[in-house]
Design a protein around this motif. Structure first.
Motif: not given
Length: 728
Positions: A56, A704, A723
């Motif tokens: 990320q 995210d 996640k």
């Protein structure tokens, strides 16, 4: 007198002197001491050291670098074009402008799978496409012709000397249904009289007498303006057909096709399949055809350029989620995938930050309180009834009152579509609509003339919808068939205990309706629950252990999970059983008896497969709100004033007002705060969840929870723990 010996002499003479023969003290390998410098290391102790978070951060840095380069390039091109355009005295910046960007969400596919309908579309679409969640495969017989398949609604089996025409309609469904139906009718009549509503004393007789003598009117197919376009089987016949076309296949088609519904009651339909692979293959085929036909993405080469948002239930099963993730990543090859819960998606679609979401679907009803963008875990409730149960109960009540079309069978496709239409047009929750009324409908069968029936209905249209508050009127006999036949529970890899999500509200409901669990019998030999003899036990030890365990489970808000459903131990540690006796064989080794594994305790209420979550809707809502508020009066009032109904089952006329009145009766202290809301902007309640998921899919910069291909290839389904936006 003997002289005093020295210390060395004592060690030598008494054998106390230490000798070193250069041999190790043990044959075990010697472990070097831990490096003192590494005591305070932070390896894998920060989030930014995990692969998911590192990727990320790298993506964010690459995006920032790309935007900086594009800005510099645009400035450079702008200065160059400005110098060239000074000759004409005009500033031309058209070449420096980038190509028009795509609409937000145009590369995101949003999928919401239900028990009866699939809703799919791009996140940039205003509304989704609705496709029946059904697939038709070639078979020797269709679903209504197979042996052992009972007609829906289920009727009593006839004796050998009794034909179907000889049995009275009042006795077709047994004495239990007749008593329940009669009781509900009497209660409704009393309630209407209390509210000063006029009721005719012979209303039932009027309905029965009219329905008995009515005859259908035959209409030629060419004179029917609303005739159905049935699906024509091409040559060669395809192996399978999905969606609306599958429901329009004639029952007497050549070759025959059998309908299969891979999702039933919010669970995978394990009863109808013999293999897990075939079950998820049907799900993937339905999704694949929907993507090709409804979204226009006919080439699979385009799919790796798209992302996917998949909606799951609030009380999900981890085995189902991991299989769906594998399907979307490997078979569909999507670039990214993320999951969102139904209640959270509904709050996104309605624009509410704090609400109690009541989602009434076709075969399940879920309740969950949402606060500040998070589902409150202990408030989640999942009940196994919905709009389809109202349809089936309405048909049963009409047949009880001599419905003129006595051959109706919901296993037949045209009858199923007819019943859904009748439920949608006739059922109501308004007491003002309870009167003797004449209705009509058209029965359309492939290859036959259209038949127009007229019938009368009285309180059936109201009592069928009342099943939400009196679910015992529903047919709940076959809803647990095949449960966990193919998909076993998910177990923790460390302690072997089931780790599917649980809820305090759901546990309270199941405890209230569950029959008592069978307790192991204590005999005179002080036999433990796993069948071994406890030699060291006192006569009352086993019973005391069970009593203490029961008190602990009753005192806990959320019952602890157990290892009752975990895989059995190896054969070497399993006690030997005598042939045919069921008692353990005697053992003479005391050590082997004491080292046996501890007896497994009784399974918790969530692990029992004999408990079907069926509970009145109004009481289930209050249970969910109470566990969400946690004795906080302010939160209680906020959730009571923010109850929102979504789903197709909530579209019955007058349902909101009736539910609000029921809640006022149960909680008169919150009468001023209780308010049942509808989705804003006149949004269809059936698409609110999908709409919220589409809004969630457009949040690329702040979302995210995307799972990329590189991450999945390396870590697999373990990524879900990092996640998901909730505690997975």
């Amino acid at each position: 007198m003997v002289g005093k010996k020295s210390g060395k002499a004592l060690l030598r003479d008494e054998g106390l002197e230490r000798t070193d023969n250069n041999m190790d003290l043990s044959s075990w390998p010697q472990i070097a001491p831990i490096n003192q410098k590494n005591y305070y290391t932070d390896y894998l102790k920060r989030d930014d050291q995990l692969l998911a978070f590192r990727l990320q951060n790298e993506e964010a840095r690459n995006r920032m670098t790309k935007s900086a380069k594009d800005r510099d390039r645009a400035l450079a091109l702008g200065k160059q074009e400005q110098g060239e355009a000074e000759v004409d005295g005009d500033t031309v910046m058209e070449d420096a402008e980038e190509a028009p960007t795509e609409a937000a969400g145009s590369k995101v596919i949003v999928i919401h799978v239900g028990s009866q309908n699939l809703r799919i579309g791009l996140a940039s679409d205003a509304l989704p496409k609705t496709v029946p969640m059904v697939i038709a495969r070639k078979s020797a017989k269709n679903e209504s012709e197979e042996e052992g398949v009972e007609p829906r609604p289920k009727r009593l089996k006839l004796d050998e000397d009794e034909d179907e025409e000889g049995i009275e309609p009042e006795k077709q469904f047994g004495p239990e249904f007749a008593a329940e139906y009669t009781s509900m009718s009497a209660d409704l009549k009393v309630h209407m009289r209390q509210n000063k509503r006029r009721t005719l004393p012979n209303s039932k007789e009027m309905v029965i007498n009219y329905n008995r003598r009515t005859q259908p009117e035959h209409i030629p197919e060419h004179n029917d303006p609303e005739r159905i376009e049935w699906t024509e089987i091409p040559s060669p016949a395809p192996e399978y057909i999905t969606g609306q076309e599958a429901l329009r296949i004639p029952d007497d088609s050549n070759p025959r096709y059998k309908l299969s519904w891979p999702i039933r009651h919010g669970w995978c339909n394990e009863e109808a399949y013999d293999n897990t692979r075939f079950l998820f293959l049907d799900i993937s085929l339905i999704l694949e055809d929907a993507i090709k036909t409804q979204l226009g993405l006919t080439s699979k080469k385009e799919w790796p350029n798209y992302s996917c948002v998949f909606v799951i239930s609030d009380l999900y099963e981890k085995t189902y989620v991991t299989n769906i993730l594998e399907m979307l990543m490997k078979e569909f090859s999507f670039a990214r995938v993320c999951f969102i819960q139904e209640a959270l998606a509904a709050s996104f679609g309605a624009g509410f930050t704090s609400a109690c979401i009541v989602d009434i679907g076709a075969q399940k009803t879920s309740i969950c309180c949402v606060e500040e963008g998070m589902c409150i875990e202990n408030s989640r409730v999942n009940l196994k009834y919905g709009g389809y149960d109202v349809t089936e109960t309405f048909i049963r009540m009409m047949l009880y009152d001599h419905f003129p079309y006595t051959e109706i069978n919901l296993n037949q496709r045209y009858d199923f579509l007819l019943a859904e239409e009748l439920k949608k047009n006739i059922c109501t929750m308004l007491e003002t609509g309870v009167s003797v009324t004449v209705f009509d409908f058209h029965l359309r069968i492939s290859g036959q003339d259209t038949r127009k029936y007229a019938f009368k209905a009285y309180d059936e249209q109201h009592l069928a919808a009342l099943g939400f508050f009196n679910p015992s009127i529903f047919d709940n006999t076959a809803k647990l068939n095949g449960r966990h036949k193919l998909l076993t529970r998910s177990y923790d890899i460390y302690d072997g205990q089931p780790n599917d999500p649980t809820s305090a509200a759901q546990s309270e409901i199941l405890s209230a309706i569950a029959p008592p669990a069978p307790e192991p019998a204590a005999d005179d030999e002080k036999q433990t629950s796993n069948g071994t003899h406890d030699i060291q036990a006192t006569p009352s030890r086993s019973q005391q252990h069970l009593n203490v365990l029961n008190r602990i489970q009753d005192s806990e808000a959320t019952p602890r999970s157990s290892v009752a459903g975990s895989p059995a131990p190896e054969a070497s540690s399993t006690p030997q059983i005598n042939n045919g006796t069921g008692t353990p064989a005697p053992t003479t080794d005391k050590l082997s008896t004491t080292l046996l594994p501890p007896a497994p305790r009784a399974p918790s209420i969530e692990e029992r497969d004999d408990v079907l979550p069926i509970f009145p809707l109004d009481q289930a809502i209050l249970t969910s709100v109470e566990h969400a508020a946690r004795s906080d009066d302010r939160k209680m009032r906020d959730f009571m004033g923010g109850i929102m109904l979504v789903g197709g089952g909530s579209q019955i006329t007058g349902f909101h007002a009736y539910l609000e009145a029921r809640l006022h009766t149960l909680r008169p202290t919150f009468a001023k705060e209780i308010m049942i809301g509808t989705p804003p902007r006149d949004l269809d309640p059936q698409v609110v969840v999908w709409k919220g998921a589409s809004v969630f899919g457009k949040l690329n910069t702040t979302n995210d929870s995307w799972i990329g291909r590189l991450e999945y290839d390396r870590l697999g389904s373990r990524l879900l723990a990092y996640k998901c936006m909730w505690a997975y």
